[in-house]
Design an enzyme around this catalytic site. Structure first.
Site, PDB file in Angstrom:
ATOM      1  NE  ARG A   1      -3.889   0.444   0.668  1.00 61.27           N
ATOM      2  CZ  ARG A   1      -4.936   0.279  -0.147  1.00 61.27           C
ATOM      3  NH1 ARG A   1      -5.056   1.039  -1.229  1.00 61.27           N
ATOM      4  NH2 ARG A   1      -5.851  -0.629   0.097  1.00 61.27           N
TER       5      ARG A   1
ATOM      6  CD  GLN B   1      -9.627  -2.495  -7.014  1.00 62.41           C
ATOM      7  OE1 GLN B   1     -10.653  -2.973  -7.463  1.00 62.41           O
ATOM      8  NE2 GLN B   1      -9.491  -1.221  -6.761  1.00 62.41           N
TER       9      GLN B   1
ATOM     10  NE  ARG C   1      -2.845  -4.458  -6.813  1.00 62.27           N
ATOM     11  CZ  ARG C   1      -3.629  -3.903  -5.905  1.00 62.27           C
ATOM     12  NH1 ARG C   1      -3.297  -2.759  -5.362  1.00 62.27           N
ATOM     13  NH2 ARG C   1      -4.761  -4.482  -5.553  1.00 62.27           N
TER      14      ARG C   1
ATOM     15  CG  HIS D   1      -2.638   3.142  -7.708  1.00 62.49           C
ATOM     16  ND1 HIS D   1      -2.734   4.138  -6.761  1.00 62.49           N
ATOM     17  CD2 HIS D   1      -3.813   2.466  -7.670  1.00 62.49           C
ATOM     18  CE1 HIS D   1      -3.919   4.051  -6.171  1.00 62.49           C
ATOM     19  NE2 HIS D   1      -4.589   3.042  -6.707  1.00 62.49           N
TER      20      HIS D   1
ATOM     21  CG  ASP E   1     -12.131   6.209  -7.159  1.00 61.07           C
ATOM     22  OD1 ASP E   1     -11.328   6.358  -8.098  1.00 61.07           O
ATOM     23  OD2 ASP E   1     -12.467   5.096  -6.718  1.00 61.07           O
TER      24      ASP E   1
ATOM     25  CD  GLU F   1      -4.153   6.033  -9.384  1.00 58.46           C
ATOM     26  OE1 GLU F   1      -4.337   5.071 -10.146  1.00 58.46           O
ATOM     27  OE2 GLU F   1      -4.800   6.209  -8.333  1.00 58.46           O
TER      28      GLU F   1
END
Length: 328
Positions: free
Chosen positions: A80, A98, A103, A181, A226, A285
């Site tokens: 994170r 997701q 990643r 991200h 968002d 991003e």
């Protein structure tokens, strides 16, 4: 005569100069990581797990990326913070987990990287590669090579260049969405503004991806955000008034820009995120989300992001765009 303190300071400076531009070592929980350093003292750290930048510091040793104090550095959990790579799927727009699987896969150092342009001054860089695995082909049945070059420029700029090639042997094309991200560290989210996205259309992920048009002169933050901004310029500025710092994000091959802050309720609901940490981060991003990239066998896509941190030319702490004073 120099004082003992001055001599010690010089000794530490000389020692830092002797440190290699690129160093492979162990990070948390024994995960391999690469440290990039530049002579002025800037640095970046990249974990091979996720191919993820997890630290970017300026010459004063100030951390410019946000990583949660509750981040889990233990596969298969995604880390994170920093700059996670979202591939081959952004968000939940598809059948995969997701943000896809890149990643939380272990990347390798690329033994045969693409050449740099002639006369390139950069010495602090690492080339990583991720390829399809038999396991991944069960959930995403395509062969690919994903090459990622992470470069720390002499002035401290951080550059990420992705090259994704379709290596399918069955003649099939594939489509994917993508994002860097990036979690930026900010002093106080209520004192931050984003410039370069004014008057643009965006998809609001909090309203079932409904399309709206941005109003106003700059984006400021007072609740959860968002959004996926569409057809964005190649340059976006993120101004941190309290720290008098501006992040400049430049991008190429990535038409969209995602802006995200979870705010208080969502922050409390995320186990790997501190309850109040939303105040000290903002994700901006470089992305390709609205229209997936389609590659035929043998074709390659390239997407690049460069971020730099510069002193703000803004003197006023006021957020009213009409009252902001410039001191150029």
């Amino acid at each position: 005569m120099h004082s003992a303190e001055e001599r010690e300071g010089q000794r530490l400076k000389d020692r830092d100069k002797e440190k290699p531009f690129v160093e492979l070592c162990k990070g948390l929980n024994g995960i391999d990581k690469v440290i990039l350093r530049e002579v002025r003292g800037c640095s970046a750290q990249v974990y091979l797990y996720g191919g993820q930048v997890i630290s970017w510091k300026n010459e004063y040793g100030e951390e410019l990326l946000f990583v949660s104090s509750k981040a889990v550095f233990k596969p298969p959990k995604a880390i994170r913070g920093g700059i996670p790579i979202c591939f081959p799927q952004f968000g939940s727009q598809g059948s995969l987990e997701q943000h896809g699987f890149a990643r939380n896969r272990l990347w390798s150092i690329d033994p045969d990287p693409p050449p740099f342009p002639v006369n390139n001054p950069n010495k602090a860089f690492v080339d990583l590669i991720l390829k399809h695995s038999e396991e991944d082909m069960k959930i995403w049945p395509h062969r690919y090579e994903f090459r990622l070059r992470i470069t720390l420029g002499p002035g401290g700029d951080l550059m990420l260049t992705s090259r994704i090639r379709n290596t399918n042997t069955d003649g099939k094309s594939f489509a994917f969405t993508f994002a860097y991200h990036t979690y930026l560290a900010v002093s106080d989210i209520s004192e931050v503004r984003v410039e370069g996205l004014e008057t643009l259309d965006y998809l609001d992920n909090m309203k079932d991806k409904e399309r709206f048009t941005e109003q106003g002169d700059a984006i400021t933050f007072e609740s959860e955000v968002d959004k996926v901004y569409l057809s964005t310029p190649t340059k976006i500025a993120i101004l941190d008034h309290e720290r008098k710092r501006t992040f400049v994000l430049r991008k190429d091959g990535l038409p969209d820009a995602v802006v995200w802050n979870p705010w208080d309720k969502k922050a409390k609901a995320m186990p790997d995120f501190g309850d109040d940490e939303y105040k000290h981060m903002l994700c901006v991003e470089a992305a390709c989300v609205e229209k997936p990239i389609i590659l035929k066998p043998g074709e390659e896509w390239r997407g690049r992001q460069e971020i730099s941190a510069v002193p703000s030319s803004y003197c006023s702490g006021q957020l009213d765009p009409q009252k902001v004073l410039y001191c150029d």
